[in-house]
Design a protein around this motif. Structure first.
Motif, PDB file in Angstrom:
ATOM      1  N   SER A 113      -7.780 -50.413  -2.848  1.00  0.00           N
ATOM      2  CA  SER A 113      -6.326 -50.505  -2.831  1.00  0.00           C
ATOM      3  C   SER A 113      -5.886 -51.401  -1.687  1.00  0.00           C
ATOM      4  N   GLY A 114      -4.701 -52.001  -1.834  1.00  0.00           N
ATOM      5  CA  GLY A 114      -4.110 -52.718  -0.711  1.00  0.00           C
ATOM      6  C   GLY A 114      -3.808 -51.744   0.411  1.00  0.00           C
ATOM      7  N   ASP A 115      -3.867 -52.222   1.649  1.00  0.00           N
ATOM      8  CA  ASP A 115      -3.581 -51.364   2.804  1.00  0.00           C
ATOM      9  C   ASP A 115      -2.241 -50.662   2.657  1.00  0.00           C
ATOM     10  N   LYS A 116      -2.192 -49.459   3.212  1.00  0.00           N
ATOM     11  CA  LYS A 116      -0.943 -48.703   3.239  1.00  0.00           C
ATOM     12  C   LYS A 116      -0.245 -48.922   4.578  1.00  0.00           C
ATOM     13  N   ASP A 117       1.060 -49.040   4.522  1.00  0.00           N
ATOM     14  CA  ASP A 117       1.862 -49.144   5.735  1.00  0.00           C
ATOM     15  C   ASP A 117       1.791 -47.791   6.451  1.00  0.00           C
ATOM     16  N   PRO A 118       1.411 -47.784   7.730  1.00  0.00           N
ATOM     17  CA  PRO A 118       1.276 -46.495   8.439  1.00  0.00           C
ATOM     18  C   PRO A 118       2.570 -45.690   8.484  1.00  0.00           C
ATOM     19  N   ALA A 119       3.703 -46.358   8.573  1.00  0.00           N
ATOM     20  CA  ALA A 119       4.983 -45.648   8.670  1.00  0.00           C
ATOM     21  C   ALA A 119       5.381 -45.011   7.342  1.00  0.00           C
ATOM     22  N   SER A 120       5.279 -45.772   6.255  1.00  0.00           N
ATOM     23  CA  SER A 120       5.756 -45.267   4.966  1.00  0.00           C
ATOM     24  C   SER A 120       4.652 -44.620   4.136  1.00  0.00           C
ATOM     25  N   GLY A 121       3.385 -44.966   4.426  1.00  0.00           N
ATOM     26  CA  GLY A 121       2.274 -44.446   3.630  1.00  0.00           C
ATOM     27  C   GLY A 121       2.168 -45.108   2.266  1.00  0.00           C
ATOM     28  N   THR A 122       2.864 -46.240   2.084  1.00  0.00           N
ATOM     29  CA  THR A 122       2.880 -46.933   0.801  1.00  0.00           C
ATOM     30  C   THR A 122       2.143 -48.263   0.910  1.00  0.00           C
ATOM     31  N   SER A 123       1.352 -48.570  -0.100  1.00  0.00           N
ATOM     32  CA  SER A 123       0.609 -49.825  -0.141  1.00  0.00           C
ATOM     33  C   SER A 123       1.537 -50.998  -0.420  1.00  0.00           C
ATOM     34  N   TRP A 124       1.142 -52.179   0.072  1.00  0.00           N
ATOM     35  CA  TRP A 124       1.873 -53.413  -0.254  1.00  0.00           C
ATOM     36  C   TRP A 124       1.691 -53.792  -1.727  1.00  0.00           C
ATOM     37  N   CYS A 125       0.723 -53.185  -2.383  1.00  0.00           N
ATOM     38  CA  CYS A 125       0.373 -53.514  -3.765  1.00  0.00           C
ATOM     39  C   CYS A 125       1.055 -52.527  -4.726  1.00  0.00           C
ATOM     40  N   PRO A 126       2.072 -52.972  -5.469  1.00  0.00           N
ATOM     41  CA  PRO A 126       2.778 -52.048  -6.360  1.00  0.00           C
ATOM     42  C   PRO A 126       1.891 -51.448  -7.453  1.00  0.00           C
ATOM     43  N   ASP A 127       0.921 -52.218  -7.956  1.00  0.00           N
ATOM     44  CA  ASP A 127       0.008 -51.665  -8.968  1.00  0.00           C
ATOM     45  C   ASP A 127      -0.862 -50.558  -8.381  1.00  0.00           C
ATOM     46  N   CYS A 128      -1.222 -50.695  -7.099  1.00  0.00           N
ATOM     47  CA  CYS A 128      -2.023 -49.658  -6.439  1.00  0.00           C
ATOM     48  C   CYS A 128      -1.216 -48.365  -6.313  1.00  0.00           C
ATOM     49  N   VAL A 129       0.056 -48.509  -5.978  1.00  0.00           N
ATOM     50  CA  VAL A 129       0.944 -47.349  -5.855  1.00  0.00           C
ATOM     51  C   VAL A 129       1.045 -46.635  -7.201  1.00  0.00           C
ATOM     52  N   LYS A 130       1.148 -47.392  -8.271  1.00  0.00           N
ATOM     53  CA  LYS A 130       1.271 -46.814  -9.611  1.00  0.00           C
ATOM     54  C   LYS A 130      -0.039 -46.160 -10.063  1.00  0.00           C
ATOM     55  N   ALA A 131      -1.176 -46.794  -9.760  1.00  0.00           N
ATOM     56  CA  ALA A 131      -2.469 -46.313 -10.251  1.00  0.00           C
ATOM     57  C   ALA A 131      -3.009 -45.108  -9.487  1.00  0.00           C
ATOM     58  N   GLU A 132      -2.725 -45.021  -8.203  1.00  0.00           N
ATOM     59  CA  GLU A 132      -3.361 -43.970  -7.396  1.00  0.00           C
ATOM     60  C   GLU A 132      -3.160 -42.556  -7.931  1.00  0.00           C
ATOM     61  N   PRO A 133      -1.945 -42.131  -8.291  1.00  0.00           N
ATOM     62  CA  PRO A 133      -1.811 -40.758  -8.808  1.00  0.00           C
ATOM     63  C   PRO A 133      -2.552 -40.540 -10.124  1.00  0.00           C
ATOM     64  N   ILE A 134      -2.676 -41.580 -10.930  1.00  0.00           N
ATOM     65  CA  ILE A 134      -3.403 -41.465 -12.203  1.00  0.00           C
ATOM     66  C   ILE A 134      -4.887 -41.269 -11.924  1.00  0.00           C
ATOM     67  N   VAL A 135      -5.427 -42.087 -11.022  1.00  0.00           N
ATOM     68  CA  VAL A 135      -6.843 -41.959 -10.648  1.00  0.00           C
ATOM     69  C   VAL A 135      -7.093 -40.596 -10.012  1.00  0.00           C
ATOM     70  N   ARG A 136      -6.231 -40.192  -9.091  1.00  0.00           N
ATOM     71  CA  ARG A 136      -6.423 -38.900  -8.406  1.00  0.00           C
ATOM     72  C   ARG A 136      -6.364 -37.719  -9.379  1.00  0.00           C
ATOM     73  N   ALA A 137      -5.535 -37.815 -10.393  1.00  0.00           N
ATOM     74  CA  ALA A 137      -5.432 -36.726 -11.377  1.00  0.00           C
ATOM     75  C   ALA A 137      -6.733 -36.558 -12.152  1.00  0.00           C
ATOM     76  N   GLU A 138      -7.531 -37.608 -12.250  1.00  0.00           N
ATOM     77  CA  GLU A 138      -8.794 -37.550 -12.992  1.00  0.00           C
ATOM     78  C   GLU A 138     -10.004 -37.215 -12.111  1.00  0.00           C
ATOM     79  N   LEU A 139      -9.803 -37.075 -10.802  1.00  0.00           N
ATOM     80  CA  LEU A 139     -10.935 -36.794  -9.909  1.00  0.00           C
ATOM     81  C   LEU A 139     -11.660 -35.506 -10.282  1.00  0.00           C
TER      82      LEU A 139
END
Length: 125
Positions: free
Chosen positions: A33-59
């Motif tokens: 994933s693209g790095d996450k901003d330490p303050a907001s906890g959000t990646s600079w990569c919008p696709d990464c933000v969208k994909a992470e909860p989907i991937v985590r749900a399948e762990l």
């Protein structure tokens, strides 16, 4: 939970973690994933933000005794450099990427939005 999560940042940390887990005989799955901003906890990569909860749900479908490595690849400028280590050494073409380390099996960008594909990557040999 029969699997473990390891978080790393950068190529050197990723390689060290992946090799250590393989030496222990564990299957390694890695999410880049693209790095996450330490303050907001959000990646600079919008696709990464969208994909992470989907991937985590399948762990929960990961095999017993496997390892999930969450790897931040760097800032946007580093990622866009065609000679960065992730592109050169792992042949990554986009983030997010989910892969089964040591195999050609991987999901890139929008493929990571599809829970059924993520589940298949985790469950099929």
């Amino acid at each position: 939970m029969g699997w473990e999560e390891v978080s790393v940042r950068g190529y050197a940390e990723f390689e060290l973690a992946a090799r250590e887990q393989q030496r222990r005989g564990r299957r390694v799955f890695a999410y880049f994933s693209g790095d996450k901003d330490p303050a907001s906890g959000t990646s600079w990569c919008p696709d990464c933000v969208k994909a992470e909860p989907i991937v985590r749900a399948e762990l929960l479908n990961m095999p017993e005794a496997s390892v999930f490595i969450y790897c931040q690849v760097g800032d946007r400028t580093y990622w866009k450099d065609p000679s960065n280590e992730f592109r050169k050494n792992l042949k990554l073409t986009g983030v997010p990427t989910l892969l089964k380390y040591g195999t050609p099996q991987k999901l890139v960008e929008e493929e990571c939005f599809k829970s059924e594909l993520v589940r298949m990557l985790f469950t099929e040999d």
